[in-house]
Design a protein around this motif. Structure first.
Motif, PDB file in Angstrom:
ATOM      1  N   VAL A 188     -18.027   8.584  -7.284  1.00 58.45           N
ATOM      2  CA  VAL A 188     -16.766   8.139  -7.882  1.00 58.45           C
ATOM      3  C   VAL A 188     -16.282   6.934  -7.094  1.00 58.45           C
ATOM      4  O   VAL A 188     -16.214   6.967  -5.870  1.00 58.45           O
ATOM      5  N   LEU A 189     -15.959   5.864  -7.824  1.00 53.39           N
ATOM      6  CA  LEU A 189     -15.542   4.617  -7.181  1.00 53.39           C
ATOM      7  C   LEU A 189     -14.032   4.509  -7.237  1.00 53.39           C
ATOM      8  O   LEU A 189     -13.420   4.822  -8.262  1.00 53.39           O
ATOM      9  N   MET A 190     -13.430   4.090  -6.123  1.00 48.91           N
ATOM     10  CA  MET A 190     -11.978   3.921  -6.104  1.00 48.91           C
ATOM     11  C   MET A 190     -11.668   2.523  -5.608  1.00 48.91           C
ATOM     12  O   MET A 190     -11.896   2.206  -4.436  1.00 48.91           O
ATOM     13  N   ASP A 191     -11.123   1.675  -6.490  1.00 51.25           N
ATOM     14  CA  ASP A 191     -10.833   0.288  -6.132  1.00 51.25           C
ATOM     15  C   ASP A 191      -9.520   0.236  -5.344  1.00 51.25           C
ATOM     16  O   ASP A 191      -8.513   0.775  -5.779  1.00 51.25           O
TER      17      ASP A 191
END
Lengths: 169, 274
Positions: free
Chosen positions: A87-90
């Motif tokens: 899961v990517l979190m900017d």
């Protein structure tokens, strides 16, 4: 503060570490933070790493936490789950508190869940238990019980080899 | 059987006890061989004991052990077991084991207690089994829980995705602004450079024209004598005098009184002031 080493030694105190609420869910296995050491839009990520990463690791000793510096144009947090996906979190241009709140909401156990687990743990700690990990190692330590046969031999009438073996006249 | 005899032989030969017997196998029956006297057995036992001690596995056995069990030395050894072909001992041949007779009341009491115990144990076991069924991974509640967790997970992923989109928009904006700022900066620097080039060019041009004008006043070699003669003929007097009113009187021979008021030269700076 004991052994005031480093820039902000309060981060090394037990109280600071234990007061954090960043307990990750069971699915999460690896946490990775990519950011640069210079850059205005990386400031939030830098501060998050500086203040909160030690807390995160303290509360989750079995999780791998890694940082990658100066290889990304914009900062992000990537979390790997147990099913292999990530899961990517900017976090570009976000403030430290924003990142902390967002991270907590997405990846950590909620307050209610934590309270529930705390209650469960307390109920399972039965003070009457004995053995490894409990207050008493053996029942023989409890006053009123049969003393340890290694110290005081058990009377013959209570021993199997005498009850079922030789016939007592 | 053969191994057993081999062991025996081995032991006796090793210990050099009584002449090592040579086995003669009669065809048909292994059992027909010379029977040992009782004394030999003891010797064998003693030899076995010595042998075991001398085996040096570290384990000293203080009780006699049958040779057959020597091969098990090190693992759990069986204390003396009578060989199956040895008959029952005379003292025990006609022994009748006593029949235990329990009084009826005792039997009743024990049965009652046992039934109570069994009921309780079964109840406890059943209770635990039902609890395990309830808590199993495949039970209804767990499946429900799993489904709920999954839904929550999806929800959170969605929220994260939305957040990412929002931040992405902001990032695009920032990057665009930075790019434009860069372009503007480059433009400005280009302009500055152009201006600097222009100024330099102008300066150079100015210098050239000045020099050109100056070149005209240079005295050539042919005109040298003429120039010297003219210079000698027209001496320039650099002397001058200044009075307090700001009049300047040039020449070393001029007297201030001889020049009338109106014709007196005034210093430029003084004239400008007045």
């Amino acid at each position: 503060m004991p052994f005031m080493k480093g820039k902000a030694p309060i981060r090394r105190t037990l109280q600071y570490l234990q007061s954090s609420r960043l307990v990750l869910r069971e699915r999460v296995k690896v946490v990775t933070v990519n950011y640069n050491t210079i850059g205005d839009h990386h400031k939030g990520a830098q501060e998050f790493v500086f203040w909160h990463l030690s807390q995160l690791q303290y509360k989750n000793p079995q999780i791998q936490v890694a940082t990658f510096k100066n290889i990304t144009p914009s900062p992000f947090i990537r979390v790997f789950l147990d099913d292999g996906g990530d899961v990517l979190m900017d976090v570009d241009s976000k403030s430290r508190s924003d990142i902390h709140d967002h991270f907590r909401k997405v990846f950590c156990k909620s307050d209610t869940k934590l309270a529930e687990e705390e209650r469960e743990r307390q109920s399972r700690d039965n003070p009457a238990n004995f053995g490894w990990g409990c207050d008493r190692q053996c029942i023989c330590e409890v006053p009123g019980q049969v003393p340890c046969p290694g110290v005081v031999p058990v009377p013959k009438l209570m021993r199997g080899k005498y009850k079922y073996g030789k016939v007592l006249d | 059987m053969a191994m057993y005899h081999d062991l025996l032989l081995h032991k006796n030969a090793f210990m050099n006890i009584s002449p090592a017997p040579r086995l003669t196998y009669n065809k048909g029956s292994v059992g027909t061989r010379e029977v040992r006297a009782a004394g030999d057995w003891e010797k064998v036992m003693i030899s076995a004991r010595h042998n075991i001690i001398s085996l040096g596995c570290g384990a000293r056995l203080w009780y006699p052990v049958n040779e057959a069990t020597l091969s098990l030395a090190g693992s759990q050894t069986v204390r003396w077991r009578k060989p199956r072909w040895v008959p029952v001992a005379k003292s025990k041949m006609f022994k009748i084991p006593p029949r235990t007779i329990t009084p009826k009341e005792e039997v009743v009491e024990i049965t009652r207690l046992f039934n109570m115990y069994r009921t309780q144990m079964r109840a406890v076991r059943r209770h635990l089994w039902e609890e395990s069924l309830r808590r199993a991974d495949t039970s209804e509640l767990s499946m429900q829980q799993a489904a709920e967790d999954e839904a929550e997970h999806q929800q959170i992923l969605e929220y994260n995705h939305q957040e990412n989109l929002r931040v992405a928009a902001l990032r695009e904006e920032r990057v665009r602004k930075e790019f434009e700022a860069n372009l503007a900066r480059v433009e400005a620097s280009k302009e500055k450079l152009a201006k600097q080039a222009l100024e330099a060019q102008e300066k150079a041009l100015h210098l050239i024209t000045e020099t050109q004008a100056l070149v005209k006043t240079f005295i050539k070699r042919e005109d040298l004598e003429e120039a010297i003669e003219t210079a000698i003929a027209n001496p320039i007097d650099y002397n001058f005098v200044i009075d307090q009113e700001g009049h300047i009187f040039r020449g070393c021979n001029t007297k201030p009184e001889s020049i009338p008021e109106e014709d007196r030269e005034k210093l430029l700076s003084v004239a400008q002031e007045r």
